[in-house]
Design an enzyme around this catalytic site. Structure first.
Site, PDB file in Angstrom:
ATOM      1  CG  LEU A   1     -17.175  33.200 -35.480  1.00  0.00           C
ATOM      2  CD1 LEU A   1     -17.346  33.571 -36.954  1.00  0.00           C
ATOM      3  CD2 LEU A   1     -16.935  34.290 -34.666  1.00  0.00           C
TER       4      LEU A   1
ATOM      5  CG  ASP B   1     -13.440   5.624 -29.962  1.00  0.00           C
ATOM      6  OD1 ASP B   1     -12.215   5.614 -30.192  1.00  0.00           O
ATOM      7  OD2 ASP B   1     -14.013   5.824 -28.914  1.00  0.00           O
TER       8      ASP B   1
END
Length: 159
Positions: free
Chosen positions: A76, A130
């Site tokens: 949204l 990562d």
């Protein structure tokens, strides 16, 4: 106080910002990733360089890209033409063994950039995770929060 993203029947909807005043808006979000002591020591010893490249340079680019893509991932959110996005990193030695990140996002528009700043700092630290996970997977990303926002009808917020 009603939730702005729910209509009177409880259905999700995008807020109409068409009648809002255009103003300069800014948001700052921060978070940290903590490391086991030996991984942090390795990062310090290598100046943040890994076989995959510079940890902070890569995370900085990832965070900026994330800010620009927020509306594609948070259903949204309005797509915004960002004026500026920066990601700054601070190494935190004892007792934390952490990298602290702060994202600052600016726009001139009808709605704020809090979600863009939160998204930027989150993705920046996920990128660091990562790049370091081969060393140890016990890293923790914590303290993701809005630190400050300015502009718009609700004015200034400072944590």
């Amino acid at each position: 106080m009603p939730f702005t993203h729910l209509d009177r029947d409880g259905n999700a909807h995008m807020v109409d910002v068409g009648d809002k005043s255009v103003s300069r808006r800014e948001a700052v979000a921060s978070a940290r990733v903590s490391f086991p002591a030996d991984v942090y020591a390795a990062l310090r010893a290598n100046g943040g360089e890994t076989r995959k490249g510079s940890i902070t340079a890569t995370a900085q680019i990832a965070g900026i890209m994330a800010a620009k893509q927020t509306a594609n991932l948070i259903p949204l959110c309005h797509p915004l033409p960002l004026a500026k996005c920066t990601i700054d990193f601070t190494l935190e030695d004892l007792p934390r063994h952490a990298v602290h990140a702060a994202a600052t996002v600016k726009v001139t528009g009808e709605t704020g950039v809090e979600m863009e700043a939160l998204h930027a700092v989150s993705v920046a630290l996920l990128t660091i995770y990562d790049m370091c996970k081969a060393l140890d997977k016990r890293m923790e990303i914590t303290d993701i929060r809005l630190m400050r926002k300015s502009g718009g009808k609700s004015g200034t917020f400072i944590r």
